[in-house]
Write a protein that holds these residues in place. Structure first.
Motif, PDB file in Angstrom:
ATOM      1  N   VAL A 156       0.865  -1.175   0.000  1.00 25.58           N
ATOM      2  CA  VAL A 156       0.000   0.000   0.000  1.00 25.58           C
ATOM      3  C   VAL A 156       0.906   1.230   0.000  1.00 25.58           C
TER       4      VAL A 156
ATOM      5  N   THR B 144      -3.816   7.801  -0.573  1.00 23.74           N
ATOM      6  CA  THR B 144      -3.420   6.485  -1.061  1.00 23.74           C
ATOM      7  C   THR B 144      -3.174   6.557  -2.560  1.00 23.74           C
TER       8      THR B 144
ATOM      9  N   SER C  51      -3.208   0.846  -3.772  1.00 22.74           N
ATOM     10  CA  SER C  51      -3.471  -0.156  -2.732  1.00 22.74           C
ATOM     11  C   SER C  51      -2.851  -1.490  -3.098  1.00 22.74           C
TER      12      SER C  51
ATOM     13  N   THR D  29      -4.520  -4.292   4.827  1.00 21.96           N
ATOM     14  CA  THR D  29      -4.561  -5.185   3.657  1.00 21.96           C
ATOM     15  C   THR D  29      -3.614  -6.349   3.892  1.00 21.96           C
TER      16      THR D  29
ATOM     17  N   GLU E 136       2.829  -0.994   4.392  1.00 20.81           N
ATOM     18  CA  GLU E 136       2.214   0.283   4.013  1.00 20.81           C
ATOM     19  C   GLU E 136       3.322   1.315   3.975  1.00 20.81           C
TER      20      GLU E 136
END
Lengths: 180, 552
Positions: free
Chosen positions: B74, B81, B84, B426, B436
């Motif tokens: 991510v 964002t 993703s 995620t 991330e």
């Protein structure tokens, strides 16, 4: 749909230039000129899968508007771009089938029916009008197909497109694989 | 006893996670010292069939990276964002890691690169630091790396290059028409061009057993089918295997490092292939070299009661100060065609160190390349035309593809605390939280890039380019394509200001070492691989001495 005159199209082109980020007006004018030549009849190759015949016909015209036939270069369809796309949609790009369908549906809607059934002038105008009507997401989808078209034109022939290296020859690329 | 029981009974002196630039020098050193070494590599072997020079498979579909859907990262910037399911930070999941497809540019960092804070002081918004090691500490290992990997170049040709204790370089790679144009133009501008040191053999390399370059042009982004690009899988790994002390487990995905009651690393938990079944190996020492994003992720995944914020993360520095480099290309269109080449040739470092009043402290490198691959080129041209194609587009490609040559600006990415790796909600296909990544470039990074690109453009024009296409890669694309991953577990003598000590040993876990780019406190303005390799050799020597001395 109501068809625009060439003068109206040129005016529309100026509006498109503002709509399409960074797109120079001259390029749009070129596209129009190319589109007139590119959107002539196409013969679909055998063995295309995943999409319907009507969808493939529409994608064929879209592809040929990206890589039209010129005096020195073959069109996208004649280089095998559709075979490349078909193979990709069965494998690596399988989740992008919806992109193709959406683009085909968009042109069908713009044409008020079967896009492929229009005559050449109507197809050229339909493509331009459709391009001018796209929102950001739809433009991205068109760019995905354009990207696949480039890949089919210029990737190794083993992927189904660039038949006999004709795409490479078109841009005068001679790959070396075994030294000087 | 089942195969699974066999694997779970595995016990080695050292478990190394990763098989790339940061892993193999250390693994080789330890195996040569007689220690049993198990390498866990998340990827598998690569093929040298017709896929080796396939632009679509190698550099667009990234065939050796798992898909963003299976193994996502991510990517965020300024709270937004960007992706993703980015593939950033996955490096190359291959035996040999990123060195299989890298450009093979092999610099020594400059002494000033190790003393950033001392030389430049504090910079607002940046977390500058000195390394706890100096160039002199690393110099013998640079020499060792140059010998063991195999580097072609000319010692001393780069005016900013530091002292070499021994010249072990192969002769430079041959020049070509574009390199000659650039050299002449640079000299007219009063600059000093030089052949970039490359991990590509200009002649057969007797020391590594690898072959001479055939100048086929498929270098940057491709495995070398001629065994002339010195990736660690064809240089160091065969030597490690010959020791009889080295084992490589492919498709082995390390997911956690477990500690014992004394807080020491004891077991590495991993899965094999697509299975979620967990296996483990017990090790006296764990060496982590999975690249800066994945190494930080694994430390965070290894949180426990004893290490609630992540393994070895008492300082809070795990994942922080993630650095890439800021790279952009400048295409020059000439009035002549050039042969197809994809390798890098000529460097310019007259502006490596910023001058007074420049407004930035970044170190900056200029590197001439050659052509883009045809798909990349056509895509870039289409992008520049605002996504408009047609007859003029095709005519432009035909007229200019072979006449267009690229030159790169590579700029140091200043460390920033907010540029970081964390764990996402995620998960990947194995059910493990994805990394991330938060990253934005510092204002000085942008100023340095702009300044360097202006010089690149000036050089291209002086060389005869009639048209300059300075393709402004969006920042997130520059990150997305980043191959140079650094920071996230910086070295520091102060346990409160870093994760690792000067020997890349975790301050809190004395049998855990990190030898990839994670340990870099700053990123320099140079491709980092040779520095990662030299440091990995250095740490390998230290671990071997500690283990032989009974201190580990």
């Amino acid at each position: 749909m109501s068809w625009l005159t060439r003068r109206q199209l040129l005016r529309r082109g100026a509006a498109l230039a503002a709509l399409t980020a960074g797109a120079p007006w001259t390029a749009l004018r070129d596209l129009l000129a190319a589109g007139d030549a590119a959107l002539g009849p196409v013969v679909l190759p055998q063995g295309l899968k995943v999409l319907s015949r009507e969808e493939w016909l529409t994608i064929a015209y879209v592809s040929n508007s990206i890589f039209p036939e010129t005096e020195e270069t073959p069109s996208a369809v004649n280089v095998g771009v559709l075979q490349f796309m078909s193979r990709s949609l069965e494998g690596y790009s399988r989740w992008e089938r919806g992109v193709y369908s959406t683009v085909a549906q968009g042109l069908r809607k713009a044409a008020g029916g079967d896009f492929a059934a229009l005559n050449e002038d109507q197809r050229a105008r339909c493509v331009l009008e459709w391009l001018g009507s796209l929102d950001e997401e739809s433009r991205k989808q068109f760019q995905r197909i354009a990207r696949h078209c480039i890949e089919g034109y210029l990737s190794r022939p083993s992927h189904g497109g660039n038949t006999h290296g004709t795409g490479w020859k078109a841009i005068r690329f001679t790959p070396q694989t075994h030294g000087p | 006893m089942t195969a699974q029981d066999d694997l779970n009974a595995d016990e080695v002196d050292v478990c190394v996670i990763g098989s790339g630039a940061g892993a193999m020098p250390c693994a080789l050193t330890l195996a040569q010292a007689g220690l049993s070494v198990l390498v866990l590599e998340k990827g598998g072997d690569y093929s040298l069939d017709e896929t080796a020079d396939d632009e679509l498979l190698q550099t667009i579909r990234d065939m050796y990276r798992p898909s963003g859907e299976l193994d996502p990262t991510v990517l965020k910037s300024a709270g937004k964002t960007l992706s993703s399911a980015s593939r950033i930070g996955q490096g190359m999941y291959l035996v040999g890691g990123g060195t299989v497809r890298y450009a093979a540019i092999s610099w020594r960092f400059r002494p000033e690169d190790f003393k950033k804070k001392t030389v430049y002081g504090s910079v607002e918004g940046a977390d500058l630091a000195d390394w706890p090691v100096s160039y002199e500490d690393l110099e013998p290992y640079y020499t060792k790396a140059e010998l063991e990997i195999g580097i072609s170049g000319i010692s001393g040709a780069d005016p900013t290059e530091p002292r070499r204790s021994k010249d072990v370089l192969l002769p430079p790679l041959r020049t070509d028409p574009y390199a000659e144009l650039i050299k002449s133009a640079a000299k007219r501008l009063g600059w000093t061009p030089f052949p970039i040191p490359m991990a590509i053999n200009s002649k057969p390399n007797a020391h590594t057993g690898t072959l001479a370059c055939m100048y086929c042009g498929w270098c940057v982004g491709y495995p070398c089918e001629h065994y002339a690009k010195n990736s660690v899988d064809i240089t160091l790994l065969p030597k490690a295997e010959r020791t009889g002390k080295f084992r490589l487990l492919k498709k082995a995905y390390a997911q956690k490092i477990e500690t014992n009651g004394r807080g020491l690393a004891e077991r590495v938990i991993y899965s094999l292939g697509e299975s979620r079944a967990a296996f483990s190996v017990k090790a006296r020492v764990v060496v982590l070299a999975a690249s800066a994003i994945q190494s930080a992720r694994l430390l965070l995944l290894s949180a426990s009661g004893a290490y609630p914020h992540g393994l070895a993360n008492g300082s809070g520095y795990v994942g922080k100060n993630l650095m890439f480099h800021f790279e952009q290309g400048c295409l020059g269109v000439f009035d002549r065609d050039f042969p197809h080449d994809l390798y890098v040739k000529t460097g310019i470092h007259d502006f490596y160190f910023p001058r007074g009043g420049s407004g930035f402290v970044n170190h900056c490198s200029i590197q001439s390349g050659s052509q883009l691959g045809p798909i990349h080129y056509a895509t870039m041209v289409g992008h520049r035309r605002g996504g408009v194609y047609g007859g003029d587009f095709v005519k432009y490609l035909r007229a200019n593809y072979s006449a267009t040559q690229v030159m790169l600006a590579l700029v140091e990415d200043l460390p920033q605390w907010e540029n970081r790796v964390g764990l996402s909600e995620t998960t990947d296909a194995w059910g493990v939280p994805a990394p991330e990544v938060h990253h934005r470039y510092h204002a000085m990074d942008k100023a340095a890039l702009k300044s360097t690109l202006e010089k690149v453009s000036r050089l291209q024009r002086e060389a005869g380019a009639s048209q300059i296409l300075s393709f402004a890669i969006p920042e997130h694309v520059s990150r997305h394509n980043a191959w140079h991953l650094m920071g996230t577990a910086r070295m520091s003598d102060d346990p409160a200001a870093g994760v690792l000590d000067a020997f890349c040993r975790a301050h809190e876990v004395r049998n855990l070492f990190i030898t990839d780019g994670s340990c870099f406190p700053t990123s320099g303005g140079l491709n980092p691989t040779l520095t990662i390799q030299a440091n990995s050799f250095r740490v390998g020597d230290f671990i071997a001495a500690e283990m032989k001395g009974g201190r580990l």
